[in-house]
Every structure is written in C-alpha cells, then in structure tokens.
Design an enzyme around this catalytic site. Structure first.
Site, mmCIF file in Angstrom:
data_model
loop_
_atom_site.group_PDB
_atom_site.id
_atom_site.type_symbol
_atom_site.label_atom_id
_atom_site.label_comp_id
_atom_site.label_asym_id
_atom_site.label_seq_id
_atom_site.Cartn_x
_atom_site.Cartn_y
_atom_site.Cartn_z
ATOM 1 N N TRP A 184 -3.401 34.025 -41.899
ATOM 2 C CA TRP A 184 -2.092 33.367 -41.958
ATOM 3 C C TRP A 184 -1.199 34.391 -42.650
ATOM 4 O O TRP A 184 -1.307 34.608 -43.859
ATOM 5 C CB TRP A 184 -2.215 32.073 -42.754
ATOM 6 C CG TRP A 184 -0.913 31.398 -43.079
ATOM 7 C CD1 TRP A 184 -0.183 31.518 -44.225
ATOM 8 C CD2 TRP A 184 -0.178 30.493 -42.254
ATOM 9 N NE1 TRP A 184 0.949 30.760 -44.178
ATOM 10 C CE2 TRP A 184 1.000 30.112 -42.977
ATOM 11 C CE3 TRP A 184 -0.353 29.966 -41.001
ATOM 12 C CZ2 TRP A 184 1.950 29.238 -42.467
ATOM 13 C CZ3 TRP A 184 0.598 29.072 -40.498
ATOM 14 C CH2 TRP A 184 1.724 28.723 -41.219
ATOM 15 N N HIS A 229 30.425 -0.234 -50.952
ATOM 16 C CA HIS A 229 31.286 0.112 -49.803
ATOM 17 C C HIS A 229 30.653 -0.279 -48.474
ATOM 18 O O HIS A 229 30.899 0.350 -47.455
ATOM 19 C CB HIS A 229 31.596 1.614 -49.844
ATOM 20 C CG HIS A 229 32.289 2.024 -51.104
ATOM 21 N ND1 HIS A 229 33.631 1.865 -51.323
ATOM 22 C CD2 HIS A 229 31.786 2.533 -52.252
ATOM 23 C CE1 HIS A 229 33.950 2.285 -52.535
ATOM 24 N NE2 HIS A 229 32.849 2.696 -53.119
ATOM 25 N N ARG A 249 -6.582 25.284 -40.421
ATOM 26 C CA ARG A 249 -5.851 25.868 -41.557
ATOM 27 C C ARG A 249 -4.637 26.665 -41.080
ATOM 28 O O ARG A 249 -3.793 27.050 -41.890
ATOM 29 C CB ARG A 249 -6.775 26.771 -42.376
ATOM 30 C CG ARG A 249 -7.932 26.042 -43.037
ATOM 31 C CD ARG A 249 -8.993 27.013 -43.540
ATOM 32 N NE ARG A 249 -8.506 27.870 -44.616
ATOM 33 C CZ ARG A 249 -8.469 27.503 -45.903
ATOM 34 N NH1 ARG A 249 -8.875 26.297 -46.230
ATOM 35 N NH2 ARG A 249 -8.023 28.307 -46.836
ATOM 36 N N LYS A 272 10.855 9.814 -44.755
ATOM 37 C CA LYS A 272 9.380 9.762 -44.783
ATOM 38 C C LYS A 272 8.901 8.407 -44.283
ATOM 39 O O LYS A 272 8.002 8.297 -43.470
ATOM 40 C CB LYS A 272 8.870 10.030 -46.202
ATOM 41 C CG LYS A 272 8.968 11.474 -46.633
ATOM 42 C CD LYS A 272 7.883 12.339 -46.079
ATOM 43 C CE LYS A 272 8.194 13.336 -45.013
ATOM 44 N NZ LYS A 272 9.418 13.974 -44.818
ATOM 45 N N GLU A 301 9.704 7.765 -40.436
ATOM 46 C CA GLU A 301 9.069 8.615 -39.409
ATOM 47 C C GLU A 301 7.561 8.383 -39.290
ATOM 48 O O GLU A 301 6.970 8.706 -38.275
ATOM 49 C CB GLU A 301 9.362 10.087 -39.644
ATOM 50 C CG GLU A 301 8.735 10.713 -40.859
ATOM 51 C CD GLU A 301 8.995 12.228 -40.905
ATOM 52 O OE1 GLU A 301 8.993 12.880 -39.856
ATOM 53 O OE2 GLU A 301 9.215 12.733 -42.013
ATOM 54 N N CYS A 340 -5.326 31.500 -44.773
ATOM 55 C CA CYS A 340 -6.356 32.268 -44.078
ATOM 56 C C CYS A 340 -7.700 31.537 -44.155
ATOM 57 O O CYS A 340 -7.922 30.681 -44.995
ATOM 58 C CB CYS A 340 -6.512 33.643 -44.720
ATOM 59 S SG CYS A 340 -4.993 34.570 -44.807
ATOM 60 N N GLU A 359 15.416 11.542 -48.350
ATOM 61 C CA GLU A 359 14.080 12.047 -47.966
ATOM 62 C C GLU A 359 13.051 10.920 -47.990
ATOM 63 O O GLU A 359 12.220 10.802 -47.098
ATOM 64 C CB GLU A 359 13.674 13.184 -48.887
ATOM 65 C CG GLU A 359 12.268 13.716 -48.693
ATOM 66 C CD GLU A 359 11.989 14.279 -47.298
ATOM 67 O OE1 GLU A 359 12.938 14.450 -46.508
ATOM 68 O OE2 GLU A 359 10.801 14.497 -46.982
ATOM 69 N N ASN A 386 -8.111 35.941 -48.676
ATOM 70 C CA ASN A 386 -7.146 34.857 -48.569
ATOM 71 C C ASN A 386 -6.418 34.796 -49.900
ATOM 72 O O ASN A 386 -7.055 34.703 -50.948
ATOM 73 C CB ASN A 386 -7.845 33.512 -48.291
ATOM 74 C CG ASN A 386 -6.847 32.346 -48.261
ATOM 75 O OD1 ASN A 386 -5.661 32.551 -48.016
ATOM 76 N ND2 ASN A 386 -7.319 31.145 -48.535
ATOM 77 N N GLY A 387 -5.084 34.899 -49.872
ATOM 78 C CA GLY A 387 -4.311 34.815 -51.116
ATOM 79 C C GLY A 387 -3.166 35.812 -51.091
ATOM 80 O O GLY A 387 -2.791 36.324 -50.042
ATOM 81 N N LYS A 416 5.889 18.533 -34.596
ATOM 82 C CA LYS A 416 5.927 19.232 -35.889
ATOM 83 C C LYS A 416 7.082 20.226 -35.917
ATOM 84 O O LYS A 416 7.698 20.456 -36.938
ATOM 85 C CB LYS A 416 4.609 19.976 -36.147
ATOM 86 C CG LYS A 416 4.544 20.695 -37.480
ATOM 87 C CD LYS A 416 4.756 19.747 -38.649
ATOM 88 C CE LYS A 416 4.815 20.457 -39.974
ATOM 89 N NZ LYS A 416 5.256 19.541 -41.066
#
Ligand code: AGP
Length: 613
Positions: free
Chosen positions: A75, A509, A27, A490, A493, A2, A486, A101-102, A608
C-alpha cells in the site's frame, strides 16, 4: 496497509506466500512481490504493480522448489505503485532482502548517510533503506545485524528479512505495525501481517509486541527483545476464527474495525510531522513556501460528503489561527459556478479515495485558473495526488467500509496540522499556543483508545430503543456543527433512517416545527464557548416534549438534568472536540444499522468512491 507473509519449512514456499497474500488482499494494496531461496540458485525475486493475480500468473511460469521465502502486498506511502517500488527490496549485494509495512520517518537522513557510504539505491521507497542499513551492519549473525540496524530507525515497521548466506532462517521484527507468527509442530514457521494469511496452515498464533523480533527456523523459533537481545517468552494463542471473521480481526464489520483503528490512524497521520518539544509542525510535502504563504489571499476547501464535513471544520481552524479568509464548497456546486481564483489562492481538495469525480473536476478547474492545489488524500498515487501540486497524505490505511470513519478523523488531523503549519509560517500563533495545541493532539489517540470499548457498549444499549425511529435531528454549534452533519450522514447512509444535521441556533428558524416525542434530537454539547447556548436549544426541544440525546463532558452536571439519554466523553482541548465527538456518533450509527440488519459495510445504492458525476 501493506501485507507481509513469510514461511520456512518443508513445504514449497511459493504457494503458501501467494495464498497468504490473497487472504490479505482486503487490506488494500497496489503492487505485490515475493522472494524465495532456491538451493543451488540463490534468491529469486518477482514483483508486479497492480493486483496479486498478475504475480500469480507470473509465478506459474516457474517451477519453484524453494522452502523459505517472503511475500508482500504494498500500500504505497513513499513512491508511486510500480515494479521498482514493490517489495521485497534488496541490499547492494542482492543477497539480502526485506519486506516492510509501516513508515520509516527518518529514511531521508538514513538514505543520505548510506549513499555517502557508497550504497546504491534503486527505488523511491523508505523501505529500501532498511536493506542497506542491515547490509551495513552485517556480520555472521543476521539477527544482530537487524537489531543494530533497527536501533537507527524512527517510525513504524513490521519487517521480514531473508539473507541468501543464511537460508535456514527468517527474521521478523515489529514496532507500531502488526506482525504475527504462526507455529506448528513439524509444519514449519510462519510470519504475517494478520491472522487470515496463516489460517490454512496453523491456528497456533504468537502476537509479536512492539520492540520485539523473532528468528524463525524450520522447526523452532525464538522471540527476542530488540533493545536487549534477551529471549522473550511468548504465549501461543489458539485462534478459532473463521476466515471471514479473521479478515475483520474478530470485528463483525470492517466499519467497526475501522472505528477502532482511529487512534492508530490519527497517530500515523501526525507521526513525524510534529516536534513534540517545540510544537513545530513540519509538512515539507505541502510544497508551500513562506513567500507563497505571505502572499496568500484566501483558501478554498473543496470536497464531497464526509470529506466536505472535514472541510467545514477546517474553516473554523484556519480562520481562527491563520487569519486567512476561507471558503468551503461542495465540489459538485463549485465546479459549475463562476470561480474567482488566481495564483494567490490556495485550493485544497479533500478526498479519501482521490478519485471522486466532482472533486477532481473542481481541482482541475481551479488549477486552470492558476490557483495553487494542495490535496488532502488517503490513497498514494491516486488521480488527485498525481495532479495536485502537493499532497498531504492521511495515513489511515485502506478504508474498506463505504461509510468513512478513520479516513475522516485522519482528514481532520491532517487539516489541523496544515492549520498550525500555516499559522506558524505567518506568525499568527505563539510558540506557547503551538505547544499547547500539538500536545493536545499528541495525547488524543490514547484518550480515544481509552473510550472506545465503553462507547461501543453504551451506544449498543442506546440503539435498541432507536431502531424504529423514522427521523433524527442532529444539532451542533461552531466547530461541532459540521460534526452534527457528519453524525446525520453516518446514520442515514448505513441505517437508511432519515437524519438531518443543523446548526443548533437554527432550531427556531424552522426545524423546531418538527419536534415531537417520536423524533430523537441528538445535541453535541461539549464544554466550550457556546455550551450554554446549546443548553438553551435543548430546553426549547424539551419544552415541546422532544426526545433529547446529549453528547457532552463527563464533568458536565447539566447533561443529566436535561436528559436521561446521555453519552459522556473526557475533556480535551476544545479545538479537538470535532475529532473526539465524532466517535460516539459513528458508533451510534453503526449500532442502529447493525440492529436493523442493514449491510453496514456495503450500504444499498452507495459506492466507496463516486468516480462518476
Ligand atoms: C462518507 O461516509 C461517504 N462514503 C461519502 O460521503 C464520501 O465521503 C464521499 O463520497 C467523498 O469520498 P472521497 O472522500 O473519497 O472523495
């Protein structure tokens, strides 16, 4: 997360609130609202679901002369995005308003108590509890009423409070959610969630610390300790960032900012879900009954990309601690194969955005076959969360960078909690094991926090000799094999360098044919049950003059005997290595991409959220 903006001064407040909220749009939010006090009229509150532009257009219809007010972009964490759930929220009288916010962890208990005391609630949010709690404590001293109310609150908050009976002051307070003050001789007093909102008006900023509150008046302010009520002297910082830098709070890219936000994201994800004394994990939002869990025949994890890597890690955890068979599927494969599902199967779609087309399609097919759907998602009110039977939210906050970082480690945190919760329901984990694992998780954010600066510097140095590489191989075993995948994702991309993740045991192998001095091989080699196996794999690479980069423990003497390119980490519970060992791989990918001049936050060809097949 938020966004909060507040102002009291000699200028018209509404334009300041709208411009401040506009500068906080990065945000992420799903509704917006503001409130101001108008002499002779009282409080005027306006709220809109959706984008700030809607609120701005709405405000054009009013000639607002108020000089004190609060603005908010929400948010959603509790309650879907709607006008009714948008901030500000009011007490019963409508004369006291709060923006927040929280996450108020004990809001259900407080809401029940206040309802029993006669308070009437109009929203689904945790925030509204604050307005009624302050109302309950109101005397002629607003600051004291806020202090009294906040002593009952458990959780994270940054709040702004305005009371129509005392329209000469705003109250601000923070605990585990950011809040800054802006001050300016003769220019009024400001509050905001983040610096960008204030830069058009002042560069003189005060950073409130946890457990502090502030009384803002037109020409003065006072900061108090929330516990003692004593005055706290604060430093006024002059900020010379430009607006673009300020949105990233000084970081060059959102991705780097979000990598550094991971300790807080992990903490926010497990906050309120672990009893630290007993190790008991509580996930009421999963909706899984003991009866259902007893009849559970298998678990199917479905996701794409980085979220699929989280699923791969979770399989190790779930099978280890619950004894329930687990399948993991890439959603675009899952949705086109013959599915053998029924009501005894738990299907867990994992998605940061909650909008990934293939994952949604897989979830819908599974639901049609009668499977129970439990989503792991970061976006409240997203399609996945509206259609799943239950959702365990990660609380990473909006992830702006296309490359997923804090959402990934938050997904791992949520999946670890789900594992423990299921194991505790099935009785397949002892109380001592629960306590050991939850204590390790509770300690993890501080451990990561303590390593980030050093890892950032070390990976920047290491990256300089890697930026011309054309291929990378990432190796890992067991729990850390998905982290090798991963790390490779990263890198590829955001730097556009080809990279592959492989189970270290697979080297012989095929991939070993690729080994040459030009292809860096990065091996994850934490102190765990397969450590010596990975050492053997590293020696196979070295015997063929390969270039080894090792990621392992500070206390592991074998690393520097095997390579002079080593990144070391503190030792945590082996079960949590996947979360910790991801961090240096994220940073290495970032540093290489940055040095190559790539668009780190918006890599070419990527979105995204892949909302199409
Ligand atoms: C990860 O860095 C990528 N941005 C991508 O693989 C992403 O994880 C994938 O598209 C899934 O997105 P979701 O988590 O929003 O479903």
């Amino acid at each position: 997360m938020c966004g909060i903006v507040g102002y009291i001064g000699s200028r018209r407040v509404v334009p300041i609130l709208l411009e401040g909220l506009r500068r906080l749009e990065y945000r992420g939010y799903d509704s917006a609202g503001l409130v101001y006090f108008e002499e002779g009229i009282g409080l005027r509150k306006h709220r809109c679901p959706g984008k700030l532009a809607k609120l701005t257009v709405l405000m054009d219809e009013f000639d607002c002369h108020g000089r004190i007010g609060l603005g908010h972009t929400r948010w959603a964490t509790h309650g879907a995005p709607s006008e009714n759930n948008a901030h500000p929220h009011s007490d019963c009288s409508g004369k006291l308003v709060v923006v927040h916010n929280g996450i108020i962890e004990n809001y259900r208990t407080l809401r029940d108590e206040l309802t029993a005391a006669g308070h009437h609630f109009t929203s689904e949010t945790d925030t509204e509890v604050l307005a009624h709690l302050i109302e309950e404590a109101l005397t002629d001293n607003l600051a004291e009423a806020v202090r009294t109310a906040l002593r009952r609150v458990e959780g994270a908050y940054a709040i702004g409070v305005l009371w129509a009976e005392q329209p000469d002051q705003l109250i601000a307070a923070r605990n585990h959610s950011p809040l800054v003050l802006g001050v300016q001789d003769g220019g009024g007093s400001f509050m905001a969630s983040d610096i960008p909102a204030l830069l058009p008006y002042t560069r003189e900023i005060i950073f409130l610390d946890d457990g502090e509150m502030a009384i803002l008046k037109e020409d003065k302010y006072q900061v108090l300790d929330l516990d003692t009520g004593m005055v706290v002297e604060k430093t006024v910082h002059h900020i010379d960032w430009n607006a673009a830098m300020a949105e990233k709070t000084g970081f060059k890219h959102f991705m780097l900012k979000e990598i550094f936000e991971q300790p807080q994201a992990i903490l926010n994800t497990f906050r309120g879900r672990i009893n630290p004394e007993s190790g008991q994990v509580d996930l009421p939002e999963s909706g899984l009954t003991t009866h259902f869990i007893e009849g559970l025949s298998r678990i199917v994890l479905v996701a794409c990309g980085t979220s699929w890597h989280a699923a791969l890690v979770a399989r190790y955890w779930l099978e280890e601690w619950t004894g329930i068979p687990v399948e993991v599927d890439i959603a675009s494969e899952f949705r086109y194969r013959r599915l053998l599902l029924d009501s005894s199967v738990l299907v867990v779609p994992i998605s940061q955005s909650g909008e990934t087309a293939d994952t949604l399609a897989g979830m819908r097919l599974a639901a049609q076959m009668g499977a129970r759907i439990l989503a792991i998602c970061n976006v409240v009110g997203s399609t996945m969360t509206r259609e799943a039977t239950g959702t365990i939210y990660t609380h990473a906050g909006p992830e702006i960078g296309v490359a997923s970082t804090k959402a990934f480690t938050s997904q791992l945190t949520a999946l670890f909690l789900l594992t423990l919760s299921l194991a505790q329901s099935k009785g397949t984990i002892t109380p001592d094991q629960s306590l050991e694992l939850t204590q390790a998780l509770l300690a993890l954010p501080a451990t990561i926090e303590g390593e980030l600066e050093r890892l950032c510097a070390e990976t920047e140095t290491m990256a300089e000799s890697l930026i011309k590489s054309r291929d990378f191989l990432y190796l890992g075993r067991g729990l850390n094999y998905p982290i090798a995948l991963e790390g490779a994702l990263k890198l590829k991309e955001i730097s556009y360098i080809h990279a592959e993740g492989y189970p270290a045991g697979e080297l012989k192998h095929g991939p070993i044919a690729l080994i040459d001095p030009e292809m860096p091989v990065l091996a994850l080699i934490p102190p765990d049950a397969v450590h010596d196996k990975v050492v053997s794999n590293v020696e196979e690479v070295k015997a063929r003059h390969g270039r080894m980069i090792l990621v392992g423990s500070h206390q592991d003497p074998s690393l520097r005997q095997l390579s002079n390119e080593v990144i070391t980490l503190p030792e945590v519970h082996p079960q949590l290595n996947p979360i910790l060992y991801t961090i240096p791989l994220q940073l290495l990918a970032y540093q290489i991409a940055n040095l190559r001049g790539c668009d780190v936050d918006q890599p070419r060809n990527l979105a995204k959220s892949v909302t199409v097949e």
